[in-house]
Enzyme design. Structure first.
Site: not given
Length: 510
Positions: A79, A168, A170
């Protein structure tokens, strides 16, 4: 030598999730503020740049030398990390027409090691105000979404790999995100994935032996997961030169003092139980303010612990169950200053006792502490029990504290916990407990009218306690536990259930 990944934090709310994803792949990592110099030690295998609430075009936007880093090691920008990389190399990053937030479908445009084992398209999670309109020369686009022309890119020259992802990977909503992170760790950085609970235990015990030497360690134990696992590791290293102290403050759960001491004896820990309940009751008498109750319990605990500690001669070290979220340096979103979360596992003891700290868990997350506990053979009943507040039942008794009220609540809470377990619900809720309200109401038992206390039951689902939803327990269970408490606890004639989420309510009532 344990291999390591470094995560540079630019203030993103998701930075800890990156660390957890790396750890889940059995690779050790540390989070550090972006403005701390990087130590390129031989064990460092790669660098991940986190997201950020900043725009790369802000005058005070945080900046690091991505080119210099990528000359040393593989780098993955996520990001903000991707946008910063693009801008620094001469790409075009501008404010999006609309803020891109939420689910999107990511499509692979070009095959790459990063995509090994991935579907051609999958759901990812976006959360950014800027977007990359043009990548710099010497880079190529690896993936897109319907609304983003550059969702993933890579530097094309022969040096170390340098990647950028605008989404993202994660977070939970990026369905194949963990695979992308694992590919970066293993196939790009060459990590061995050998950081396991067993590996951690053997390394930590050796490190503790070196730190402690022939000295003694004193430690306050609570029966909680963190302090128990920390104490067991220290005990593995130095045996009975660890002196544990477990204080009964009068507001523990029913039979908890005896049960915890019994468990510690089975594990083989050298722990002294100190029943100071009457001392606490005396000081709490007539106190109704929640903050005042907390302060009395914290201060009195320190005094009792200090008195007991002085009975052990020649102690130089203080053991604590501090864990990683307590000590991570986090970047302030208002500027590049760094704030360090304060942690008070034992409420200010290090300041008053001038002892050197021993904190074997300071680089572990909570779920990792439990895995280490399993490796150490600590019983499941202790490892997987619900969080319990430091001030205990004192903040679940609204109003003043008396021994009679504590006994009432202990009985109700014990029945509630047993019922949750027998209905196979205990492991499905994050935390549960009973609260004694300063409210009496009229009831009928047989031919007698009663005027007795009300108990509120609380059960929440959560991941980390930061936010929580009330648990949707089955009606059959509600009916059962209401009857169980009212029929068995003389002094309680009404049971209610708390259906408030956090926020706006807190998990505890005080």
């Amino acid at each position: 030598m344990t291999e390591k990944i470094l995560i540079l934090d630019f203030g993103s709310q998701y930075t800890q999730l990156i660390a957890r994803a790396v750890r889940e792949a059995n690779v050790y990592c540390e989070i550090t503020p972006y403005n701390k110099p990087v130590n390129y030690s031989p064990d460092l295998k790669g660098i991940i740049l986190s997201g950020s609430p900043f725009s790369v075009n802000d005058a005070n936007a945080p900046v690091v030398d991505v080119a210099a880093m990528s000359q040393q090691l593989p780098v993955l920008g996520i990001c903000y990390g991707a946008q910063l990389t693009s801008k620094l190399f001469g790409g075009k990053v501008e404010k999006s027409e609309k803020r891109e937030y939420g689910r999107a479908v990511f499509r692979i445009r070009k095959e790459d090691t990063l995509w090994d084992g991935l579907s051609d398209s999958s759901q990812v999670w976006m959360s950014h105000g800027d977007t990359i309109l043009e990548i710099p020369g010497g880079f190529e686009i690896l993936g897109v979404t319907d609304s983003i022309p550059v969702a993933a890119f890579k530097k094309t020259d022969a040096g170390n790999a340098l990647y950028g992802l605008q989404f993202h990977p994660e977070v939970y909503h990026s369905v194949e995100g963990k695979k992308i992170i694992a590919n970066f760790l293993v196939k790009v950085c060459g990590c061995q994935q050998d950081w396991t609970p067993a590996h951690f235990v053997s390394d930590t015990v050796e490190a503790l032996k070196k730190q402690i030497g022939n000295r003694k360690v004193i430690m306050a134990l609570s029966g909680g997961v963190d302090s128990t696992v920390a104490a067991t590791l220290i005990h593995r290293a130095i045996g009975d030169r660890l002196y544990g102290i477990f204080v009964d403050n009068g507001v523990l759960r029913k039979n908890e003092f005896e049960q915890v001491l019994e468990t510690y004896a089975k594990i083989g820990l050298n722990v002294k139980g100190v029943n100071a309940s009457q001392r606490f009751y005396k000081l709490l008498a007539g106190k109704t303010n929640p903050e005042e109750k907390r302060k009395i319990i914290g201060k009195t605990f320190i005094e009792v612990f200090d008195e007991e500690a002085h009975k052990v001669e020649g102690v130089e070290l203080l053991g604590q169950g501090t864990i990683y979220p307590d000590v991570i340096e986090s970047v302030s979103v208002h500027g590049p200053s760094v704030t360090i979360k304060s942690h008070h596992n034992v409420g200010g003891l290090p300041d008053t006792m001038k002892l050197e700290l021993v904190e074997p868990l300071r680089y572990l997350f909570k779920d990792e502490v439990r895995k280490v506990g399993l490796e150490l053979g600590i019983p499941d009943a202790l490892l997987f029990r619900h969080p319990f507040p430091g001030p205990g039942l004192a903040i679940r008794i609204l109003g003043d504290i008396t021994e009679e009220k504590v006994k009432l609540l202990q009985e109700a809470d014990d029945l509630y916990t047993k019922a949750l377990k027998s209905f196979d619900l205990y492991g499905k809720v994050w935390q549960a407990g009973a609260i004694l309200l300063p409210v009496k109401s009229v009831g009928v038992m047989g031919d007698e009218r009663t005027y007795e206390y009300t108990v509120a039951l609380r059960a929440v689902t959560s991941v980390d306690g930061m936010t929580a939803d009330w648990a949707h327990l089955p009606y059959e269970f509600m009916a059962f536990i209401s009857n169980e408490i009212i029929n068995n606890v003389r002094g309680i004639n009404r049971v209610v259930y708390d259906i408030s989420s956090k926020p706006p309510a807190t998990i505890e009532w005080e």
